[in-house]
Write a protein that holds these residues in place. Structure first.
Motif, PDB file in Angstrom:
ATOM      1  N   SER A   1       0.814  -1.219   0.000  1.00 55.56           N
ATOM      2  CA  SER A   1       0.000   0.000   0.000  1.00 55.56           C
ATOM      3  C   SER A   1       0.846   1.268   0.000  1.00 55.56           C
ATOM      4  CB  SER A   1      -0.909   0.014   1.232  1.00 55.56           C
ATOM      5  OG  SER A   1      -1.656  -1.172   1.335  1.00 55.56           O
ATOM      6  N   LEU A   2       2.127   1.135   0.255  1.00 55.65           N
ATOM      7  CA  LEU A   2       2.998   2.311   0.284  1.00 55.65           C
ATOM      8  C   LEU A   2       3.072   3.008  -1.068  1.00 55.65           C
ATOM      9  CD1 LEU A   2       5.868   0.912   2.515  1.00 55.65           C
ATOM     10  CD2 LEU A   2       4.204   2.669   3.140  1.00 55.65           C
ATOM     11  N   ALA A   3       2.700   2.307  -2.134  1.00 57.82           N
ATOM     12  CA  ALA A   3       2.655   2.951  -3.451  1.00 57.82           C
ATOM     13  C   ALA A   3       1.631   4.084  -3.454  1.00 57.82           C
ATOM     14  CB  ALA A   3       2.317   1.920  -4.526  1.00 57.82           C
ATOM     15  N   GLU A   4       0.529   3.922  -2.715  1.00 54.96           N
ATOM     16  CA  GLU A   4      -0.476   4.977  -2.621  1.00 54.96           C
ATOM     17  C   GLU A   4       0.076   6.176  -1.854  1.00 54.96           C
ATOM     18  OE1 GLU A   4      -3.277   4.799  -4.267  1.00 54.96           O
ATOM     19  OE2 GLU A   4      -3.028   2.706  -4.876  1.00 54.96           O
ATOM     20  N   VAL A   5       0.832   5.903  -0.796  1.00 50.40           N
ATOM     21  CA  VAL A   5       1.458   6.991  -0.036  1.00 50.40           C
ATOM     22  C   VAL A   5       2.442   7.745  -0.921  1.00 50.40           C
ATOM     23  CG1 VAL A   5       2.774   7.592   2.026  1.00 50.40           C
ATOM     24  CG2 VAL A   5       1.212   5.630   2.073  1.00 50.40           C
TER      25      VAL A   5
ATOM     26  N   LEU B   1       3.474   0.855   9.256  1.00 49.59           N
ATOM     27  CA  LEU B   1       3.932   1.463   8.001  1.00 49.59           C
ATOM     28  C   LEU B   1       4.685   2.776   8.200  1.00 49.59           C
ATOM     29  CD1 LEU B   1       0.895   0.880   5.597  1.00 49.59           C
ATOM     30  CD2 LEU B   1       2.966  -0.482   5.865  1.00 49.59           C
ATOM     31  N   LEU B   2       4.582   3.359   9.376  1.00 45.78           N
ATOM     32  CA  LEU B   2       5.193   4.676   9.581  1.00 45.78           C
ATOM     33  C   LEU B   2       6.686   4.714   9.243  1.00 45.78           C
ATOM     34  CD1 LEU B   2       3.468   5.989  12.839  1.00 45.78           C
ATOM     35  CD2 LEU B   2       3.285   6.939  10.534  1.00 45.78           C
ATOM     36  N   PRO B   3       7.495   3.757   9.711  1.00 46.05           N
ATOM     37  CA  PRO B   3       8.933   3.853   9.406  1.00 46.05           C
ATOM     38  C   PRO B   3       9.260   3.589   7.940  1.00 46.05           C
ATOM     39  CG  PRO B   3       8.505   2.396  11.280  1.00 46.05           C
ATOM     40  CD  PRO B   3       7.203   2.633  10.601  1.00 46.05           C
ATOM     41  N   LEU B   4       8.308   3.016   7.205  1.00 48.47           N
ATOM     42  CA  LEU B   4       8.558   2.624   5.821  1.00 48.47           C
ATOM     43  C   LEU B   4       8.076   3.646   4.805  1.00 48.47           C
ATOM     44  CD1 LEU B   4       7.312  -1.082   6.115  1.00 48.47           C
ATOM     45  CD2 LEU B   4       9.648  -0.229   6.446  1.00 48.47           C
TER      46      LEU B   4
ATOM     47  N   GLU C   1       5.982   9.268  22.105  1.00 45.01           N
ATOM     48  CA  GLU C   1       7.413   9.378  21.788  1.00 45.01           C
ATOM     49  C   GLU C   1       7.846   8.289  20.804  1.00 45.01           C
ATOM     50  OE1 GLU C   1       6.791  11.653  25.529  1.00 45.01           O
ATOM     51  OE2 GLU C   1       6.038   9.760  24.730  1.00 45.01           O
ATOM     52  N   MET C   2       7.333   7.077  20.971  1.00 43.28           N
ATOM     53  CA  MET C   2       7.651   5.995  20.037  1.00 43.28           C
ATOM     54  C   MET C   2       7.149   6.312  18.635  1.00 43.28           C
ATOM     55  SD  MET C   2       6.674   2.658  22.301  1.00 43.28           S
ATOM     56  CE  MET C   2       7.748   2.025  23.596  1.00 43.28           C
ATOM     57  N   LEU C   3       5.954   6.866  18.556  1.00 44.70           N
ATOM     58  CA  LEU C   3       5.373   7.180  17.259  1.00 44.70           C
ATOM     59  C   LEU C   3       6.116   8.333  16.591  1.00 44.70           C
ATOM     60  CD1 LEU C   3       1.726   6.702  18.421  1.00 44.70           C
ATOM     61  CD2 LEU C   3       2.915   5.280  16.743  1.00 44.70           C
ATOM     62  N   ALA C   4       6.557   9.290  17.375  1.00 45.98           N
ATOM     63  CA  ALA C   4       7.395  10.352  16.820  1.00 45.98           C
ATOM     64  C   ALA C   4       8.696   9.773  16.285  1.00 45.98           C
ATOM     65  CB  ALA C   4       7.675  11.414  17.884  1.00 45.98           C
ATOM     66  N   ASP C   5       9.268   8.845  17.028  1.00 50.00           N
ATOM     67  CA  ASP C   5      10.512   8.205  16.609  1.00 50.00           C
ATOM     68  C   ASP C   5      10.316   7.403  15.316  1.00 50.00           C
ATOM     69  OD1 ASP C   5      13.320   7.491  17.243  1.00 50.00           O
ATOM     70  OD2 ASP C   5      12.511   5.476  17.495  1.00 50.00           O
ATOM     71  N   ALA C   6       9.090   6.896  15.105  1.00 50.90           N
ATOM     72  CA  ALA C   6       8.790   6.119  13.907  1.00 50.90           C
ATOM     73  C   ALA C   6       8.475   6.993  12.706  1.00 50.90           C
ATOM     74  CB  ALA C   6       7.615   5.179  14.172  1.00 50.90           C
ATOM     75  N   GLY C   7       8.336   8.309  12.921  1.00 50.80           N
ATOM     76  CA  GLY C   7       8.125   9.203  11.793  1.00 50.80           C
ATOM     77  C   GLY C   7       6.860  10.034  11.840  1.00 50.80           C
ATOM     78  N   ALA C   8       6.055   9.910  12.888  1.00 50.26           N
ATOM     79  CA  ALA C   8       4.807  10.667  12.962  1.00 50.26           C
ATOM     80  C   ALA C   8       5.047  12.114  13.375  1.00 50.26           C
ATOM     81  CB  ALA C   8       3.844  10.011  13.948  1.00 50.26           C
ATOM     82  N   SER C   9       4.239  12.999  12.808  1.00 50.25           N
ATOM     83  CA  SER C   9       4.220  14.397  13.240  1.00 50.25           C
ATOM     84  C   SER C   9       2.883  14.752  13.886  1.00 50.25           C
ATOM     85  CB  SER C   9       4.476  15.330  12.052  1.00 50.25           C
ATOM     86  OG  SER C   9       3.491  15.148  11.042  1.00 50.25           O
ATOM     87  N   HIS C  10       1.870  13.901  13.692  1.00 47.88           N
ATOM     88  CA  HIS C  10       0.529  14.114  14.218  1.00 47.88           C
ATOM     89  C   HIS C  10       0.022  12.816  14.838  1.00 47.88           C
ATOM     90  CE1 HIS C  10       0.916  17.362  11.300  1.00 47.88           C
ATOM     91  NE2 HIS C  10      -0.220  17.902  11.700  1.00 47.88           N
ATOM     92  N   ILE C  11      -0.955  12.936  15.728  1.00 48.44           N
ATOM     93  CA  ILE C  11      -1.641  11.759  16.273  1.00 48.44           C
ATOM     94  C   ILE C  11      -3.126  12.072  16.377  1.00 48.44           C
ATOM     95  CG2 ILE C  11      -1.927  10.194  18.236  1.00 48.44           C
ATOM     96  CD1 ILE C  11       0.956  10.571  18.953  1.00 48.44           C
TER      97      ILE C  11
END
Length: 239
Positions: free
Chosen positions: A17-21, A43-46, A73-83
């Protein structure tokens, strides 16, 4: 105010599904709105970092003995800017209270992330003319005192419209968004982004996004396909 078009993939998406991203990321520079995809944590780190990414929930604590949970903090580390916090599916399926949502929003702020706080009424509450009372009560209980327009957005999602193909009338949406705007102005003296969510699709996006105090959309199923998501984003008015 520049519109924010945020996609909530919910429990959908594998590596393929990362092709859609990637397609959304490639088109983003030509879009007048800010784009965001809130993906499953797997999928966040990918995902391409050229596009802002969000998560769909977090634990209130930064760490600890909470098997299966993820901290902000884990989600930020994985690449998130929002939750996203307080989505009706979390409130209903996991019995999350306003106090729990408030704690999760504060956790997002602690991790320097933007919280998208969801509010919305059920069909029974709508039919009982309780919509504004329910939404403003959720808002008061779910938004932490540290909220600012820089670290918080609100998403109004009538529960009965999510994934059903039904939407409130434009007048109903405008009424609720005006009430949210007024409540936040009274409490914080500031204008926050207020997104509309609930069966947002390419064919109704322009009407919804043109309404007063509608500063974007939180898109569910239509965000899974880049073409549909981008069609909604292109319907956003110029800031």
């Amino acid at each position: 105010m520049r519109a924010l078009i945020a996609g909530n993939w919910k429990m959908n998406g594998l590596r393929e599904s990362l092709a859609e991203v990637a397609a959304v990321a490639a088109a983003a520079p030509g879009i007048a709105a800010d784009l965001l995809l809130c993906l499953p944590a797997t999928l966040l780190p990918l995902a391409p970092r050229e596009l802002p990414l969000g998560a769909q929930d977090c634990h209130a604590n930064a760490s600890g003995a909470h098997t299966g949970d993820l901290s902000a903090e884990m989600l930020a580390d994985a690449g998130a800017s929002h939750i996203i916090v307080g989505h009706s599916e979390r409130r209903c399926d996991h019995h999350e209270t306003d106090a729990a949502v408030r704690a999760k929003a504060a956790a997002a702020h602690r991790a320097a992330l933007t919280a998208i706080i969801c509010v919305g009424e059920t069909l029974a509450q709508r039919d009982a003319n309780e919509t504004l009372a329910v939404v403003t009560s959720q808002l008061a209980g779910s938004v932490p005192d540290g909220a600012t327009p820089a670290n918080t957005a609100i998403a109004y999602e009538p529960v009965w419209a999510i994934g059903t193909g039904r939407t409130p009338t434009p007048d109903q949406v405008a009424q609720v968004h005006a009430a949210i705007h007024d409540a936040l102005q009274t409490r914080f003296g500031a204008t926050f982004r207020i997104l509309y969510g609930g069966s947002v699709k390419p064919d109704n996006a322009a009407t919804l996004l043109a309404l007063p105090h509608v500063h974007g959309a939180l898109v569910g199923g239509a965000s899974l396909k880049a073409a549909d998501f981008l069609a909604i984003a292109r319907a956003a008015p110029q800031s």
